[in-house]
Design a protein around this motif. Sequence first.
Motif, mmCIF file in Angstrom:
data_model
loop_
_atom_site.group_PDB
_atom_site.id
_atom_site.type_symbol
_atom_site.label_atom_id
_atom_site.label_comp_id
_atom_site.label_asym_id
_atom_site.label_seq_id
_atom_site.Cartn_x
_atom_site.Cartn_y
_atom_site.Cartn_z
ATOM 1 N N THR A 183 5.442 -3.370 12.972
ATOM 2 C CA THR A 183 6.658 -2.564 13.031
ATOM 3 C C THR A 183 7.152 -2.409 14.462
ATOM 4 O O THR A 183 8.353 -2.470 14.725
ATOM 5 C CB THR A 183 6.437 -1.186 12.398
ATOM 6 N N ILE A 226 0.151 -2.508 10.595
ATOM 7 C CA ILE A 226 1.429 -1.798 10.479
ATOM 8 C C ILE A 226 1.985 -1.473 11.858
ATOM 9 O O ILE A 226 3.173 -1.686 12.137
ATOM 10 C CB ILE A 226 1.255 -0.518 9.638
ATOM 11 N N CYS A 264 5.275 -4.621 5.747
ATOM 12 C CA CYS A 264 4.609 -3.369 6.116
ATOM 13 C C CYS A 264 4.885 -2.270 5.091
ATOM 14 O O CYS A 264 3.981 -1.558 4.658
ATOM 15 C CB CYS A 264 5.074 -2.902 7.503
ATOM 16 N N ALA A 265 6.157 -2.139 4.696
ATOM 17 C CA ALA A 265 6.552 -1.056 3.804
ATOM 18 C C ALA A 265 6.084 -1.281 2.372
ATOM 19 O O ALA A 265 5.639 -0.332 1.694
ATOM 20 C CB ALA A 265 8.075 -0.896 3.834
ATOM 21 N N VAL A 301 -2.508 2.703 13.073
ATOM 22 C CA VAL A 301 -1.079 2.555 13.347
ATOM 23 C C VAL A 301 -0.787 2.850 14.815
ATOM 24 O O VAL A 301 -0.084 2.092 15.498
ATOM 25 C CB VAL A 301 -0.249 3.488 12.441
ATOM 26 N N LEU A 360 1.502 -3.489 3.109
ATOM 27 C CA LEU A 360 0.418 -2.953 3.927
ATOM 28 C C LEU A 360 0.226 -1.450 3.733
ATOM 29 O O LEU A 360 -0.909 -0.978 3.616
ATOM 30 C CB LEU A 360 0.687 -3.252 5.405
ATOM 31 N N TRP A 361 1.315 -0.696 3.751
ATOM 32 C CA TRP A 361 1.196 0.755 3.626
ATOM 33 C C TRP A 361 0.530 1.162 2.311
ATOM 34 O O TRP A 361 -0.438 1.948 2.327
ATOM 35 C CB TRP A 361 2.567 1.404 3.767
ATOM 36 N N GLY A 414 -3.847 -0.308 9.252
ATOM 37 C CA GLY A 414 -3.017 0.530 10.117
ATOM 38 C C GLY A 414 -2.638 -0.189 11.396
ATOM 39 O O GLY A 414 -1.498 -0.100 11.859
#
Length: 232
Positions: free
Chosen positions: A40, A36, A196-197, A217, A200-201, A33
């Motif tokens: 981002t 991310i 990230c999308a 996050v 990681l998520w 998190g």
Amino acid sequence: MTLSTLAGLATTLGAVVAVWKKPDARAMAFLLGVAIGVMTSLSFVELYAKNVIEHGFWSVTAATLGGAGTDDEKDAIAAGRVSRARLLRLGILMAFAMTLHNLPEGFAVACASYTTIGPTMAFAIGMHNVPEGIIIAAPVYAATGSRSRAILLATASGLSEPVGALIALKFMKPYLTPTRLEHLLAGTGGIMVAVCALELWPEARKCGNSDNMYRGVIFGAALMMLTLYLGA
């Protein structure tokens, strides 16, 4: 070269933090998190929005989308437990993404070193390299149990910054305009958003600790915004 090397070695500090204790599922959810949030917020605020304001919407957006298109992971949303193999792959992928990100940062530090903001930029970059070291080392350590491998991989990624500085100073200086540098950074921002999308998520969700992931996050985004504020 000195400024870029010191900034790059901050990833080693983050790696040491990550391997101090082998992370369990809750810790991995939080650390992913954090990754991310860090990536981002950095990508959107510093590498995209700021560039759009300074260099125009269309060219910067095209550079960002071009970077995002380089990540073509097909099975990132597949269900299942986070395996050691996937954690190791994730750590290597993060090292690759951060290396791509750190190279133009080395360019930036090299160019800024000729101005009064050189030390400030190096400090800001070094600060956000600490969580980058964490997000590289944590999955590698969780997968292999080897502190040395995790730290070495994070350190190698960080040392791409002085490599980038050397390339800028020796070969690219006559051609590396501020506009070209900012578009290059926008492209690396697109890469990080895609990671990230698509990577990681889904991996963080598989840890089964969504609350910890969301805390990470928020913490990562707040940390990166503070870093950018201090470096402004």
